[in-house]
Design an enzyme around this catalytic site. Structure first.
Site, PDB file in Angstrom:
ATOM      1  N   ILE A 271       0.858  -1.175   0.000  1.00  0.00           N
ATOM      2  CA  ILE A 271       0.000   0.000   0.000  1.00  0.00           C
ATOM      3  C   ILE A 271       0.897   1.228   0.000  1.00  0.00           C
ATOM      4  O   ILE A 271       2.058   1.167   0.399  1.00  0.00           O
ATOM      5  CB  ILE A 271      -0.988   0.008   1.196  1.00  0.00           C
ATOM      6  CG1 ILE A 271      -0.261  -0.152   2.531  1.00  0.00           C
ATOM      7  CG2 ILE A 271      -2.038  -1.060   1.026  1.00  0.00           C
ATOM      8  CD1 ILE A 271      -1.192  -0.170   3.737  1.00  0.00           C
ATOM      9  N   ASP A 272       0.369   2.339  -0.480  1.00  0.00           N
ATOM     10  CA  ASP A 272       1.179   3.537  -0.665  1.00  0.00           C
ATOM     11  C   ASP A 272       1.739   4.066   0.648  1.00  0.00           C
ATOM     12  O   ASP A 272       1.186   3.823   1.728  1.00  0.00           O
ATOM     13  CB  ASP A 272       0.339   4.641  -1.309  1.00  0.00           C
ATOM     14  CG  ASP A 272       0.014   4.360  -2.763  1.00  0.00           C
ATOM     15  OD1 ASP A 272       0.691   3.510  -3.355  1.00  0.00           O
ATOM     16  OD2 ASP A 272      -0.916   4.992  -3.293  1.00  0.00           O
ATOM     17  N   LYS A 273       2.808   4.818   0.534  1.00  0.00           N
ATOM     18  CA  LYS A 273       3.471   5.412   1.688  1.00  0.00           C
ATOM     19  C   LYS A 273       2.479   6.124   2.606  1.00  0.00           C
ATOM     20  O   LYS A 273       2.501   5.962   3.824  1.00  0.00           O
ATOM     21  CB  LYS A 273       4.542   6.391   1.213  1.00  0.00           C
ATOM     22  CG  LYS A 273       5.188   7.211   2.330  1.00  0.00           C
ATOM     23  CD  LYS A 273       6.143   8.244   1.763  1.00  0.00           C
ATOM     24  CE  LYS A 273       6.725   9.117   2.866  1.00  0.00           C
ATOM     25  NZ  LYS A 273       7.610  10.182   2.333  1.00  0.00           N
TER      26      LYS A 273
END
Length: 353
Positions: A172-174
């Site tokens: 999942i994104d930062k």
């Protein structure tokens, strides 16, 4: 600590995790193995779907965590046998062979372990479920060589160095918070990859968007890399199929809280899809040029919106089949404080009429 439940959940088979790292796995259920993270012993019974294919191509499909060149080398060295015999990589499959892989694994990653605290929701000998905080990069890359989830995993479980991507099967994104699962051995990695591929992993995200969404629905639009701005993804013909199902959970005057369930897992899928239909996520600096403060907003609401510096997106639920026990498991992670505060301020300062 996040809450975890293990339950006989009855989720649909039409869901998939977001942001797959691995290609779709083939027939993980055909595997029999005895696995540790260092010595690997795997068998795979080939069936008719592989008829006529080169045996190195079949092996690369079956064991997608290893490159075709690596598998060819193992064939030449006698570590990968076909019906108990050494065979050339160009051999054409007849559709009933038994592949046997017996090899000592080398270290797969050279990233450094770092003592970074992890919010562990669940752990056993096969899998690790983590509630990732906002701001943590999942995998080291350009400009992010340390402080990542991979660095933390290598410290927490050193044998993960012997797995590709330290056991990661999705990311999942930062600046997205929430749940992701990590494999602790190769058999678990194969199983989880197959579940991602056949869309049986269940993932639900909570998000807050600008605007008033009237009812739930489905967004079915292909996604590909933006032709000009390479940081962005966008909806374009010729992109990869992308399907997002969503339900309205809470309405405010100028915003909507939504729950989204993914049928496919494309990079930035939720952010791209909701921007495409005109409802960008609060705080998403990539897909929104500026913070939008509604006319007449209170100072408290305005400050909250300006101070919310990441997309309002949280991976709240994760459902999967345990690779070893075949138990259906469902995990839940509560909202992080910033997301909780955003919703509370909207309830108090932007309540629906």
């Amino acid at each position: 600590m996040s809450q975890m439940t293990s339950t006989q959940s009855s989720h649909s088979n039409s869901t998939e995790t977001d942001f797959n790292l691995l290609e779709d796995a083939e027939d993980a259920d055909n595997h029999t193995s005895s696995v540790t993270a260092t010595h690997l012993s795997l068998q795979f019974q080939v069936d008719e779907q592989y008829l006529g294919l080169r045996i190195d191509q079949v092996a690369a499909t079956v064991w997608a965590d290893f490159s075709r060149e690596k598998l060819k080398q193992w064939m030449k060295d006698g570590h990968l046998l076909v019906d108990g015999n050494k065979i050339k990589p160009k051999y054409r499959c007849e559709g009933h062979e038994l592949l046997t892989l017996d090899v000592e694994l080398e270290v797969q990653t050279h990233n450094q372990p770092e003592n970074i605290p992890l919010d562990i929701v669940y752990e056993d000998d096969d899998i690790l479920v983590i509630n990732k905080p906002v701001g943590m990069v999942v995998h080291p890359g350009a400009g992010n060589g340390s402080g990542t989830l991979v660095n933390a995993l290598l410290y927490h479980y050193p044998k993960s160095a012997e797995l590709s991507r330290a056991g990661l099967v999705h990311r999942i994104d930062k600046d997205t918070s929430g749940l992701l699962v990590v494999a602790k051995n190769l058999e678990a990695q194969f199983s989880l990859t197959k579940q991602l591929g056949d869309k049986s992993v269940y993932r639900v995200y909570d998000l807050v968007v600008y605007g008033n969404i009237i009812a739930g629905g489905t967004i079915d639009e292909p996604i590909k890399r933006h032709p000009v701005d390479r940081v962005k993804m966008t909806v374009l013909p010729g992109g990869r199929d992308a399907v997002t199902h969503y339900n309205v959970k809470e309405r405010f005057q100028n915003f909507t809280r939504v729950q989204a369930q993914l049928e496919t897992g494309r990079t930035h899928q939720i952010r791209v899809h909701f921007t495409y239909i005109g409802y960008s996520l609060v705080g998403d600096s990539v897909y929104m040029s500026r913070v939008r403060v509604p006319a007449g907003a209170s100072e408290r609401l305005a400050e909250t919106l300006r101070g919310f510096r990441r997309q309002a997106l949280h991976a709240a639920k994760l459902g999967l089949i345990h690779p070893r026990t075949q138990e259906e498991m469902l995990f839940e992670a509560p909202w992080p404080e910033d997301f909780k505060n955003l919703v509370q301020v909207l309830r108090e300062e932007n309540a629906a009429y």
